[in-house]
Each structure stands twice: as C-alpha cells, then as structure tokens.
Design an enzyme around this catalytic site. Structure first.
Site, PDB file in Angstrom:
ATOM      1  CE  LYS A  12       9.977  -3.638   3.225  1.00  0.00           C
ATOM      2  NZ  LYS A  12       9.326  -2.608   2.409  1.00  0.00           N
ATOM      3  CE1 TYR A  62      12.001  -6.308   1.547  1.00  0.00           C
ATOM      4  CE2 TYR A  62      11.409  -7.571   3.503  1.00  0.00           C
ATOM      5  CZ  TYR A  62      11.044  -6.943   2.328  1.00  0.00           C
ATOM      6  OH  TYR A  62       9.733  -6.925   1.933  1.00  0.00           O
ATOM      7  CB  THR A  72       5.543 -11.547  -6.827  1.00  0.00           C
ATOM      8  OG1 THR A  72       6.589 -12.233  -6.150  1.00  0.00           O
ATOM      9  CG2 THR A  72       4.902 -10.547  -5.900  1.00  0.00           C
ATOM     10  CG  ASP A 127      16.187   6.640  -7.448  1.00  0.00           C
ATOM     11  OD1 ASP A 127      15.708   6.141  -6.399  1.00  0.00           O
ATOM     12  OD2 ASP A 127      17.374   6.489  -7.784  1.00  0.00           O
ATOM     13  CB  VAL A 128      11.499   6.281  -3.803  1.00  0.00           C
ATOM     14  CG1 VAL A 128      10.152   6.337  -4.493  1.00  0.00           C
ATOM     15  CG2 VAL A 128      12.086   4.876  -3.798  1.00  0.00           C
ATOM     16  CG  ASN A 146       4.213  -0.544  -2.700  1.00  0.00           C
ATOM     17  OD1 ASN A 146       4.087  -1.518  -1.977  1.00  0.00           O
ATOM     18  ND2 ASN A 146       4.441  -0.643  -4.010  1.00  0.00           N
TER      19      ASN A 146
HETATM   20  N1  LIG Z   1       6.099  -9.445  -2.445  1.00  0.00           N
HETATM   21  C1  LIG Z   1       6.067  -9.787  -1.163  1.00  0.00           C
HETATM   22  O1  LIG Z   1       5.980 -10.965  -0.817  1.00  0.00           O
HETATM   23  C2  LIG Z   1       6.138  -8.708  -0.104  1.00  0.00           C
HETATM   24  C3  LIG Z   1       5.861  -9.023   1.228  1.00  0.00           C
HETATM   25  C4  LIG Z   1       5.922  -8.026   2.194  1.00  0.00           C
HETATM   26  C5  LIG Z   1       6.269  -6.735   1.828  1.00  0.00           C
HETATM   27  N2  LIG Z   1       6.553  -6.450   0.515  1.00  0.00           N
HETATM   28  C6  LIG Z   1       6.901  -5.078   0.179  1.00  0.00           C
HETATM   29  O2  LIG Z   1       5.934  -4.565  -0.710  1.00  0.00           O
HETATM   30  C7  LIG Z   1       6.514  -3.572  -1.549  1.00  0.00           C
HETATM   31  C8  LIG Z   1       6.231  -3.916  -3.001  1.00  0.00           C
HETATM   32  O3  LIG Z   1       6.733  -5.210  -3.257  1.00  0.00           O
HETATM   33  P1  LIG Z   1       6.408  -6.017  -4.596  1.00  0.00           P
HETATM   34  O4  LIG Z   1       6.521  -7.453  -4.294  1.00  0.00           O
HETATM   35  O5  LIG Z   1       5.169  -5.490  -5.208  1.00  0.00           O
HETATM   36  O6  LIG Z   1       7.709  -5.606  -5.453  1.00  0.00           O
HETATM   37  P2  LIG Z   1       7.951  -5.514  -7.044  1.00  0.00           P
HETATM   38  O7  LIG Z   1       9.406  -5.762  -7.239  1.00  0.00           O
HETATM   39  O8  LIG Z   1       6.962  -6.336  -7.796  1.00  0.00           O
HETATM   40  O9  LIG Z   1       7.638  -3.963  -7.332  1.00  0.00           O
HETATM   41  C9  LIG Z   1       8.418  -2.949  -6.800  1.00  0.00           C
HETATM   42  C10 LIG Z   1       8.402  -1.739  -7.743  1.00  0.00           C
HETATM   43  O10 LIG Z   1       9.228  -0.717  -7.142  1.00  0.00           O
HETATM   44  C11 LIG Z   1      10.004  -0.126  -8.155  1.00  0.00           C
HETATM   45  N3  LIG Z   1      11.223   0.449  -7.592  1.00  0.00           N
HETATM   46  C12 LIG Z   1      12.316  -0.219  -7.127  1.00  0.00           C
HETATM   47  N4  LIG Z   1      13.248   0.652  -6.726  1.00  0.00           N
HETATM   48  C13 LIG Z   1      12.745   1.892  -6.936  1.00  0.00           C
HETATM   49  C14 LIG Z   1      13.248   3.205  -6.750  1.00  0.00           C
HETATM   50  N5  LIG Z   1      14.478   3.422  -6.256  1.00  0.00           N
HETATM   51  N6  LIG Z   1      12.460   4.259  -7.076  1.00  0.00           N
HETATM   52  C15 LIG Z   1      11.225   4.059  -7.570  1.00  0.00           C
HETATM   53  N7  LIG Z   1      10.693   2.840  -7.791  1.00  0.00           N
HETATM   54  C16 LIG Z   1      11.450   1.770  -7.484  1.00  0.00           C
HETATM   55  C17 LIG Z   1      10.290  -1.254  -9.134  1.00  0.00           C
HETATM   56  O11 LIG Z   1      10.660  -0.738 -10.421  1.00  0.00           O
HETATM   57  C18 LIG Z   1       8.970  -2.019  -9.118  1.00  0.00           C
HETATM   58  O12 LIG Z   1       8.092  -1.557 -10.125  1.00  0.00           O
HETATM   59  C19 LIG Z   1       7.994  -3.535  -1.197  1.00  0.00           C
HETATM   60  O13 LIG Z   1       8.232  -2.496  -0.268  1.00  0.00           O
HETATM   61  C20 LIG Z   1       8.216  -4.889  -0.542  1.00  0.00           C
HETATM   62  O14 LIG Z   1       9.306  -4.886   0.337  1.00  0.00           O
HETATM   63  C21 LIG Z   1       6.482  -7.400  -0.458  1.00  0.00           C
END
Ligand SMILES: NC(=O)c1ccc[n+]([C@@H]2O[C@H](COP(=O)([O-])OP(=O)(O)OC[C@H]3O[C@@H](n4cnc5c(N)ncnc54)[C@H](O)[C@@H]3O)[C@@H](O)[C@H]2O)c1
Length: 254
Positions: A157, A153, A188, A58-59, A85
C-alpha cells in the site's frame, strides 16, 4: 447527482466490498460501469445489477488487464475513470517474523503490480483522450505503522501511494488526475466475523477511531465518486484519507 453521466468507469475487484459499493454509486451517478473481478459469479451479478459490463480478469496478468481496458474502450468508446481497487490481505501475510517469501510475493503481485498494470493500460486511453481520473486503493496503513502487522500488505500500500503520487505529477498537464484513496477499516462481512469471534481484537482497533466506528463501504464509495468527478478537478497526486480521523488522532474521545 449525475456527476459521471456517460463517463466510462472501470472498477477492479467490483464483485465485493468497496468495489461493489462503488459500482452501485458510479451507476447512480450516471456512469457506464465496467466491472472486473477474478470471481465470475460475483462480477456477473454486480454488472447485471448496475446495467454494466462484466469482464473476468486477474489483475496480476498483463494480458487480462490489457484486454479489460480494451474491452471497455471498444464497448463504450472511452475510458474516463479507472478505479484500481482489487486487493487481498491473506492470513499468511503477518509479522515479518512469520511471513514467508511466497506470501510476500503474492500480496505484492495482487496489491501493487496490479496497480502498475492497470495504470499503464488505462493511461494509454486517457492520454489519447487528454482526460481521465485514476483512483488507486491504498490504505491508511500506508501512512501509519501498526503493531498488528501485515508486512507485505503494508509495504504494497505504501507502493500504491507513492506510485499514484508520481503518476499524478507526471500526467497533470495532460488532463489526467491520479489519486491514492486511503480508507480506514471498513465494516465488511469478513471483519464482522473476525471481530464477533474476538471482541478484544475489535476493541484494540476501535479505540483509535475518533468517529468511534468503522466505515461503511458506501462511505468509501462516496469519496471515490467525488475523486472520479469534476468536483475534484484540482485534486491530483493526493493521499486521500477517508479514515474517520484515525491518522489525525492522538487521544480519542471516550
Ligand atoms: N476493507 C477494509 O477495511 C480496507 C481498508 C483499507 C483498504 N482496503 C483496500 O480496499 C480494496 C478493496 O477491499 P475490500 O475490503 O472491498 O475487499 P473484498 O475482499 O471485499 O473485495 C476484493 C475483490 O477483489 C477481487 N480480487 C481479488 N484478487 C483479484 C485478482 N487477482 N484479480 C481480480 N480481482 C481480484 C475479489 O474477488 C473481490 O471481489 C483492497 O485493495 C483493500 O486492500 C480495504
């Protein structure tokens, strides 16, 4: 390309989305991949797929983060790349008018405090080695305002972006590069589901993307692999936008 041959790369949130795609890309580039996630099933699966190691973490927990980087080092002998990430964007984080303190704090912990912890513990190894690349996932919302707000959020960021810049400057002469990755919206399953239900909501966002579509996770992973590699040897303290042109646009093509 084998730009990460024999490098040890830690990825948080490796179980899904951008982290998952990056685990695959890093492995293709020759890295030994340490996959961290809070989701044991998803994390175990991706680690097996890429021939890497899963560490349940858990990060938001310093104990877990310390153990994550220590395990990477003890298993493979170095920590060369940290892709910090993991992040969340829960529905109760909305306009400032609606968002309560609990939601605010939870998002700050998972999205921002986690990056502080991961950088702190990755740096411990990278400073000893005199080299390393840290990539922290921010977002294009760190550089642009949105009327469809997720206030905590966005603030988290912005914090990731300025923290990465400062660390990039502080550790530049120790051979450690730190960059903030700022993705635009990514295609996604969650996003697809949301927009299938509400095409108007999708259109309201798509109109701002010059390229005319959302990113694929593999396109974000390609940018992460570049930043992780020596091809990016002169890039540090940057806000690395991978956003289909959103942040540069005024009027977009029809
Ligand atoms: N998807 C988008 O459109 C987008 C755009 C810009 C930025 N981001 C950022 O990119 C990153 C990844 O996003 P994504 O869309 O791949 O998300 P996602 O939800 O598909 O994956 C996130 C992963 O993080 C894990 N996670 C959540 N909380 C956690 C914790 N406390 N400890 C450890 N692991 C944990 C989840 O289990 C999941 O596997 C995030 O930081 C998100 O804010 C996403």
């Amino acid at each position: 390309m084998q730009r990460l041959r024999d490098r040890v790369a830690v990825i948080t949130g490796a179980g899904s989305g951008i982290g998952l795609a990056t685990a695959h890309r890093f492995a293709q580039e020759g890295a030994r991949v340490v996959c961290a996630d809070i989701d044991e099933e998803a994390g175990t699966k991706v680690a097996a797929e890429v021939g890497g190691l899963f560490v349940k973490a858990d990060v938001t927990s310093e104990e877990d983060v310390e153990r994550l980087f220590r395990t990477a080092f003890e298993t493979y002998g170095s920590v060369d790349v940290a892709f910090n990430n993991a992040g969340i964007s829960p529905p109760d984080d909305d306009s400032i008018l609606e968002t309560g303190l609990d939601a605010w704090r939870r998002v700050q912990e998972v999205n921002l405090t986690s990056v502080y912890l991961c950088c702190k513990h990755a740096l411990e190894y990278m400073r000893r080695q005199g080299k390393g690349s840290i990539i922290n996932t921010a977002s294009f919302v760190a550089v642009m305002g949105s009327a469809t707000s997720q206030i905590s959020y966005t603030a988290s960021k912005g914090g990731v972006l300025s923290m990465s810049r400062e660390l990039g400057v502080q550790f530049a002469r120790e051979g450690i590069r730190v960059n903030a990755l700022c993705p635009g919206p990514v295609n996604t399953p969650l996003l697809q589901e949301l927009f299938a239900k509400d095409p108007e909501r999708a259109q309201r966002r798509l109109v701002h993307v010059p390229i005319g579509r959302f990113a694929e996770a593999s396109e974000i992973a390609a940018a992460v692999a570049f930043l992780a590699s020596d091809d990016a040897s002169f890039i540090t303290a940057s806000q690395f936008l991978v956003d289909g042109g959103i942040s540069g646009a005024y009027v977009t093509p029809l």
